[in-house]
Design a protein around this motif. Structure first.
Motif, short mmCIF file in Angstrom:
data_model
loop_
_atom_site.label_atom_id
_atom_site.label_comp_id
_atom_site.label_asym_id
_atom_site.label_seq_id
_atom_site.Cartn_x
_atom_site.Cartn_y
_atom_site.Cartn_z
N HIS A 96 0.88 -1.18 0.00
CA HIS A 96 0.00 0.00 0.00
C HIS A 96 0.90 1.22 0.00
CE1 HIS A 96 -3.63 -2.36 0.78
NE2 HIS A 96 -2.84 -3.09 1.55
N ILE A 153 1.06 5.06 0.25
CA ILE A 153 0.18 6.06 0.83
C ILE A 153 0.78 7.46 0.69
CG2 ILE A 153 -1.08 6.77 2.91
CD1 ILE A 153 -1.77 3.90 2.20
N LYS A 169 -0.99 -0.96 -4.37
CA LYS A 169 -2.27 -0.28 -4.23
C LYS A 169 -2.00 1.13 -3.68
CE LYS A 169 -5.33 -4.20 -3.68
NZ LYS A 169 -6.44 -4.74 -2.91
N PHE A 179 -2.90 5.03 -2.52
CA PHE A 179 -3.99 5.76 -1.88
C PHE A 179 -3.53 7.16 -1.52
CE2 PHE A 179 -4.79 1.33 -0.85
CZ PHE A 179 -6.14 1.20 -1.10
#
Length: 157
Positions: A84, A86, A139, A141
């Protein structure tokens, strides 16, 4: 598990020190306050992650170079097969997207679109992982930590 803590940037520390000792120019003061606000938002996010499952690795404030293209990652959360990526924003106020451009609703000032920045970061990070022969799903974000940016269109710096 936290592997790399977040540190205040050298630029923030210098501007904070100078602000106590002298009168910063308007541009320096603006930069200083944005750095403080950004750091505060990142710390808020770190507090949310404190109770995260121990099966994940957390790394903060990473700076990478891929073929002389530098990019910074606020937080990486690595779990089984997924990373992830971020980007943390502490924006407040109302704004709107028009195409791929982000504007202040109040002043029509154009801001850097965090999605555009995140896509660049994701692309460069993917290239880095490919060169290192790591196969992870990434992923990305953008996380808005400011309580004043809870509305869908609220993202003004």
């Amino acid at each position: 598990m936290l592997l790399k803590k977040r540190l205040q940037s050298d630029e923030l520390l210098v501007l904070r020190s100078l602000d106590l000792r002298t009168k910063l120019s308007k541009k320096e003061k603006f930069r200083y306050l944005n750095l403080e606000k950004g750091y505060d938002g990142e710390v808020k996010f770190d507090l949310l992650l404190e109770n995260m499952n121990k099966d994940r690795l957390i790394l903060n404030d990473l700076l990478f170079d891929v073929d002389y293209s530098y990019f910074q990652i606020d937080t990486l959360i690595i779990s089984r097969g997924v990373i992830h990526l971020i980007d943390i924003k502490n924006f407040a106020g109302d704004c709107y997207l028009e195409g791929d451009k982000l504007y202040s609703l109040k002043s029509n000032w154009e801001y850097n679109n965090p999605i555009t920045q995140l896509k660049r970061c994701e692309s460069l990070f993917t290239q880095l992982l490919q060169r290192l022969k790591y196969n992870y799903l990434i992923k990305p974000f953008v996380i808005f930590t400011n309580p004043a940016s809870t509305e869908p269109d609220s993202c003004l710096a």
